[in-house]
Design a protein around this motif. Sequence first.
Motif, mmCIF file in Angstrom:
data_model
loop_
_atom_site.group_PDB
_atom_site.id
_atom_site.type_symbol
_atom_site.label_atom_id
_atom_site.label_comp_id
_atom_site.label_asym_id
_atom_site.label_seq_id
_atom_site.Cartn_x
_atom_site.Cartn_y
_atom_site.Cartn_z
ATOM 1 N N HIS A 118 -7.107 9.957 9.202
ATOM 2 C CA HIS A 118 -7.085 8.757 8.366
ATOM 3 C C HIS A 118 -8.230 8.746 7.354
ATOM 4 C CE1 HIS A 118 -3.968 6.517 10.575
ATOM 5 N NE2 HIS A 118 -4.402 7.191 11.615
ATOM 6 N N VAL A 121 -7.424 10.698 4.135
ATOM 7 C CA VAL A 121 -6.296 10.014 3.484
ATOM 8 C C VAL A 121 -6.798 8.759 2.763
ATOM 9 C CG1 VAL A 121 -4.263 8.584 4.004
ATOM 10 C CG2 VAL A 121 -4.430 10.893 4.954
ATOM 11 N N ASN A 125 -7.899 7.729 -1.944
ATOM 12 C CA ASN A 125 -7.539 6.647 -2.854
ATOM 13 C C ASN A 125 -8.761 5.835 -3.290
ATOM 14 O OD1 ASN A 125 -5.510 5.529 -4.408
ATOM 15 N ND2 ASN A 125 -5.170 3.844 -2.998
ATOM 16 N N LEU A 292 -1.298 -9.057 0.827
ATOM 17 C CA LEU A 292 0.135 -8.794 0.960
ATOM 18 C C LEU A 292 0.531 -9.138 2.387
ATOM 19 C CD1 LEU A 292 0.105 -5.496 -1.054
ATOM 20 C CD2 LEU A 292 1.185 -7.620 -1.753
ATOM 21 N N SER A 327 -4.066 2.978 9.014
ATOM 22 C CA SER A 327 -3.127 3.724 8.178
ATOM 23 C C SER A 327 -2.844 3.031 6.844
ATOM 24 C CB SER A 327 -1.824 3.965 8.935
ATOM 25 O OG SER A 327 -1.285 2.760 9.409
ATOM 26 N N PHE A 328 -3.152 1.741 6.732
ATOM 27 C CA PHE A 328 -2.936 1.060 5.451
ATOM 28 C C PHE A 328 -4.233 0.846 4.675
ATOM 29 C CE2 PHE A 328 0.927 -0.441 7.737
ATOM 30 C CZ PHE A 328 1.851 0.135 6.877
ATOM 31 N N ARG A 330 -5.836 2.743 2.826
ATOM 32 C CA ARG A 330 -5.813 3.293 1.468
ATOM 33 C C ARG A 330 -5.220 2.317 0.455
ATOM 34 N NH1 ARG A 330 -1.434 8.002 2.190
ATOM 35 N NH2 ARG A 330 0.058 6.826 3.403
ATOM 36 N N ASN A 331 -4.448 1.344 0.934
ATOM 37 C CA ASN A 331 -3.834 0.396 0.012
ATOM 38 C C ASN A 331 -4.718 -0.806 -0.304
ATOM 39 O OD1 ASN A 331 -1.560 1.975 -0.207
ATOM 40 N ND2 ASN A 331 -0.468 0.916 1.443
ATOM 41 N N TYR A 334 -4.700 -2.573 -3.667
ATOM 42 C CA TYR A 334 -3.494 -3.321 -4.058
ATOM 43 C C TYR A 334 -3.501 -4.722 -3.456
ATOM 44 C CZ TYR A 334 -2.771 1.613 -4.639
ATOM 45 O OH TYR A 334 -2.981 2.927 -4.946
ATOM 46 N N ALA A 337 -5.235 -6.403 -6.157
ATOM 47 C CA ALA A 337 -4.396 -6.540 -7.359
ATOM 48 C C ALA A 337 -3.447 -7.728 -7.230
ATOM 49 C CB ALA A 337 -3.612 -5.249 -7.594
ATOM 50 N N MET A 338 -2.880 -7.910 -6.044
ATOM 51 C CA MET A 338 -1.945 -9.014 -5.863
ATOM 52 C C MET A 338 -2.669 -10.342 -6.045
ATOM 53 S SD MET A 338 1.274 -9.155 -5.511
ATOM 54 C CE MET A 338 2.731 -9.885 -4.769
ATOM 55 N N LEU A 386 -7.016 -0.561 -9.356
ATOM 56 C CA LEU A 386 -6.221 -1.569 -8.660
ATOM 57 C C LEU A 386 -4.724 -1.367 -8.898
ATOM 58 C CD1 LEU A 386 -8.976 -2.745 -8.225
ATOM 59 C CD2 LEU A 386 -8.114 -4.996 -8.841
ATOM 60 N N GLU A 387 -4.387 -0.518 -9.843
ATOM 61 C CA GLU A 387 -2.983 -0.226 -10.119
ATOM 62 C C GLU A 387 -2.550 0.994 -9.306
ATOM 63 O OE1 GLU A 387 -0.505 -1.562 -11.744
ATOM 64 O OE2 GLU A 387 -1.146 -2.477 -13.645
ATOM 65 N N THR A 388 -1.425 0.877 -8.624
ATOM 66 C CA THR A 388 -0.921 1.973 -7.805
ATOM 67 C C THR A 388 -0.795 3.268 -8.603
ATOM 68 O OG1 THR A 388 0.284 0.458 -6.386
ATOM 69 C CG2 THR A 388 1.062 2.730 -6.442
ATOM 70 N N ARG A 389 -0.345 3.142 -9.851
ATOM 71 C CA ARG A 389 -0.032 4.360 -10.610
ATOM 72 C C ARG A 389 -1.263 5.144 -11.029
ATOM 73 N NH1 ARG A 389 4.656 2.810 -14.768
ATOM 74 N NH2 ARG A 389 4.304 4.986 -15.313
ATOM 75 N N TRP B 297 2.686 5.292 8.177
ATOM 76 C CA TRP B 297 2.474 6.499 8.980
ATOM 77 C C TRP B 297 1.559 6.198 10.160
ATOM 78 C CZ3 TRP B 297 -1.976 10.008 9.214
ATOM 79 C CH2 TRP B 297 -3.115 9.504 8.558
ATOM 80 N N GLU B 329 7.760 -8.944 5.202
ATOM 81 C CA GLU B 329 6.620 -8.950 4.282
ATOM 82 C C GLU B 329 6.788 -7.896 3.202
ATOM 83 O OE1 GLU B 329 3.474 -8.411 2.104
ATOM 84 O OE2 GLU B 329 3.687 -6.801 3.559
ATOM 85 N N ASN B 391 1.050 -3.516 -10.530
ATOM 86 C CA ASN B 391 0.679 -4.349 -9.371
ATOM 87 C C ASN B 391 0.406 -5.790 -9.767
ATOM 88 O OD1 ASN B 391 0.009 -1.486 -8.711
ATOM 89 N ND2 ASN B 391 -0.332 -2.422 -6.716
#
Lengths: 419, 444
Positions: A118, A121, A125, A292, A327-328, A330-331, A334, A337-338, A386-389, B297, B329, B391
């Motif tokens: 982890h 990974v 990001n 989120l 596992s989340f 890395r997000n 975002y 960003a939301m 903050l943008e996924t892309r 994952w 969600e 986003n």
Amino acid sequence: MRELFVCLVCVASLAAADNTFLLRGATIHPVSGPEIRDGMLLVKDGVIAEVGTKVAVPRGVRVIEARGLHVYPGLIDSGTQLGLAEISSVRETVDTTEIGDFNPQLRAIIAVHPASEHIPVTRANGITTAVTLPSGGIISGQGALIHLDGWTWEQMQVQAPVCMVLQFPVIQTRQERPGARGPRPFSEAKRDYERRLQQLREFFEQARRYQKAKLAGSPEFRTDARMEAMLPVLEGKLPVLVHAVRERAIREAIAFAESQKIRLVLAEAREAWKVADLLKQKNIPVILGPTLELPLEEDDPYDKAYTLPAELHRAGVKFAFASFSTSFARNLPYQAAMAVAFGLPYEEALKALTLYPAQIWGVSDKLGSIEKGKWADLIVTDGDPLETRTQIKRVFIQGREVDLSNKHLRLYEIYSRRP
Amino acid sequence: MRRYALCLLASWALAAPPIVIRNANVLTVTKGRYQGSILVRDGKIVEAGPKVTIPPDAQVIEAGGQYVMPGIVDPHSHIATESVNEGSVSVSSMVSVEDVLDPEDIAIYRALAGGVTTIAVMHGSANAVGGQCTVIKLRWGRDARGLLFEGAPPILKFAMGENPKRRGSLPSLLPGVTVQPRYPATRMGVEDVMRQAFLEARAYREEWRRYEEKRQRGEPAIPPRRDLRLEPLVEVLEGRRLAHVHCYRADEILAVLRLSQEFNFRIPALIHVLEGYKVAREIAAAGAGASTFTDWWAYKVEAYDAIPYNAALMVRKGVLVSLNSDSAELMRHMNQEAAKTIKYGGLSEDEALALITINPARQLGVDKRVGSIEPGKDADLVFFDRHPLSNYAKVLRVMIEGQIYFDRDRDMSRRAELEARKKALLERAREREKKQAPARRRPA
């Protein structure tokens, strides 16, 4: 002997060169101040030596060209289980939750598994630092602030302990006992809650008596690991990270912290908006759970979790983002960003991923912004992180360039080549 | 009576004026992007292009540069249902989610507010052969029947791997409580349960065929006893019901592909299929589809080799790929999930958007009706304030068949009123309690 000495010097200087460099051409986002276009950033021995449009460049320094790219401070995830949990459904790989209700002596740092998949990974990001937390019981143990790089947990350690973790008792009719069916009666849940609250108070009282006994230097005094661990909490040196989701728990946690004169940081306070003024008045910071997320109540507005950060900002409450995940993790960007989409000013979102957590955790002298004297924890991106892309191009931790390869990229490369 | 109501409804729909959406950034998904308008009549897209006919009686929606994309299709969710798993048996094909739809689940409205308009409501993955599943439109406010996607092919759920074998090796959770293990306990057993079920279904179909033959020849014949468990499997064999198969690891994916070839049915969607990238070639060759998470994952062993490049890798190897939420969600921001396939694996914008619109529509067999902005399709449209792959994009309005089912401004403006009503109701309840309290204390 002399040869050996020369070699040693060589190694030392190579190592130094590794975390000494000039990064130039990029737009630098210090977070603590306005962005610097076509900036220069000089890093010496892992520390930011100069930053600006024009800086004095030592001769022979390694130059990293970053034209068209952007530089931000490394992002900080203020609540994870990184290094403590690998596969959440496999007990053998999860070291977050100990047996027993009062375990202040447990140290997350010594159970951080540096080879966890982890970690690479997550840092790929742009997350360079994380708070990793024990959970369970009432006092779960000591959280650790770690760098997401290092051969050993000692090398990863930024600050440990960084907080004491407390799960504030709540009235819970839902049963977590395996095999339990349906909720238990409210009266039973309330009795249980009152008992736990009483235990918590008594535990603190016991710790205070221990503190007194220790100071008194009585010959019968015996060192107790659990009580020792409480001393920095009682002395107000170590903040207590209190998980309190709903209004009632938040208010009680605040009252408890005041009565015990301890430093309070709230975690996952999803109803913090109901007590925002009080939080502001008492200057209590909040580690936000994921943005989120579904609203808590069926009749909450659909965007309640999205607007929470903006509401706290308007009320003047200091907060930092956290994934409360492995596992989340890395997000994490975002989640921020939301919050921006639903009203949080962009600059504040970025600060709540960098500078604010550094301040909340008491390490803003080293982390959280691109300023002279701070560690060179940097991410180089092709756009807004903050943008996924946006792609994270390079990551530096204390000036060391970190490998962005990870399990996912490796498998991708292997199976891309499969005929 | 119902027919009368339908007539009324039909005449109301006919009477509704056409709608023109103007000045929109339209992402059609299948025909690229344009700036312009969409003409909607009777719930259908009639024209889509830079310039459209504007009927004199048209209701004009000024989009002011907003982004309009087709309603998001989520091919795997468990919302809007009272129950998910009939896990007591290993073959539960006789049960149907359609019988327990819950049109009042708030998750419907929340998903709408995330731009979702069509979903498959799925049975769970507790058993090798699961229950029947159904496709609905998120027509919030309608009853269960009103949610059904008319004419959508029915689905049967299958499951491989850890979930269906879990009941085969239950640990004793409580002292004194013994739990009867349920076959299967291994991946071998899971495949066996499926094969046995299909063999039975095949024999059952044969019984009916023989009966029909005799009957047509005018010979005396006794009809076989109807078997509600086998009928859905027969429908799968005959291509009248879609097989959606929950799976994770490459070995089980391959096993179920070979099983489908043995029994000669197609699998429009391998669900989750986290190691699909390892056998993408085989999936494509078998003509199967794949519906995956972007980046879930490590939540169990079979998800430890999951990678966020899965969707892109399978797309590049020629598999029809979609994304699914499996979560009330996650389904609220599938547009952000799509953006991850650009980051991880380099899909184009259209390819990424296809993963949450036309591709899942194809996997559900409803692509003639939904999944893209084209004349003739349902006017299921989502309005975003920015490009949906950002986003920062927010859903402002959602339309299903030309009717607005979510409007952010309206949602926000009603909040104070709803809050006041809730307060008043609570107050009344409290008053009533006060009045009744002394009476209750009196002994009976």
